[in-house]
Design a protein around this motif. Structure first.
Motif: not given
Length: 239
Positions: A122-130
């Motif tokens: 989850i944290n990895a996906i949120l960090r990837r958000m533009p």
């Protein structure tokens, strides 16, 4: 959203969709302890009602549910929703996971899993958000035939119509836009997507490229702008 020690994003609002009441309760409690706002839905219909009135930063969605399954719901949501989707699946076959990515999911996590691994995903996906305040070096807009991509805003347009990108597609465009005319290997793209570098993830990149081509190319089977470079990977070739 603000960072706290350990990398958790504070106040990100998550939607958990799972027909198993025990799993819903456990995940909701665990993720709330780790700094998230969490809503829960028992099935696809319940999820749709919540999504009609609330905005979420990420959806954690079980694939195997009675009635409408997670892959079908993902495919339908992608028609007008760019919110990242993480699929939970008990299916071990690669093809089933690929089906989820083709439907528009950003990542998948096979069951059974450790809650800490879910938190890391989850944290990895949120960090990837533009990031809205991100500034890139180089041209502000790339022209891809009838499609234009605004690098600073992370937006794509076909004429006057916006082209909706998923979080993963948006990140891929940012990666390619930072290196126009330069081939990017699958392993490089896996790294830039913040994923573990295994063969399954490289195949998952191929799926995301296929989806992105459908939004960019006039003929996705003969790509002009998002090219395959034999032996070298993929390359964005703007006008």
């Amino acid at each position: 959203m603000n960072d706290v020690p350990g990398g958790t994003e504070v106040e990100a609002h998550l939607l958990i969709v799972d027909d198993d009441e025990r799993i819903r309760a456990l995940l909701q409690k665990f993720l709330m302890r780790n700094g998230f706002l969490v809503s829960a839905a028992r099935d696809a219909a319940h999820a749709r009602r919540l999504l009609s009135g609330l905005e979420f930063d990420l959806i954690v969605l079980d694939v195997m549910m009675p009635g409408e399954d997670g892959i079908s719901l993902t495919r339908d949501l992608r028609a007008d929703l760019a919110t990242p989707i993480l699929l939970l699946t008990a299916r071990g076959e690669t093809q089933d996971r690929i089906a989820g990515l083709e439907a528009g999911a950003d990542d998948y996590l096979p069951k059974p899993f450790e809650p800490k691994e879910l938190l890391l995903r989850i944290n990895a996906i949120l960090r990837r958000m533009p990031s809205e305040d991100r500034t890139d070096v180089g041209p502000k807009v790339l022209n891809l035939g009838p499609v234009r991509y605004d690098i600073e805003k992370g937006e794509m347009w076909r004429g006057e119509e916006p082209v909706r990108l998923t979080a993963t597609e948006s990140l891929l465009m940012r990666v390619f836009a930072a290196h126009p005319g330069t081939p990017m290997t699958r392993s490089q793209l896996v790294d830039d997507l913040g994923r573990d570098g295994d063969q399954a993830q490289e195949r998952a990149v191929d799926v995301q490229i296929t989806r992105l081509r459908r939004k960019i190319e006039t003929d996705p089977k003969q790509p002009r702008y998002l090219q395959t470079v034999r032996g070298a990977g993929y390359m964005l070739a703007p006008d």
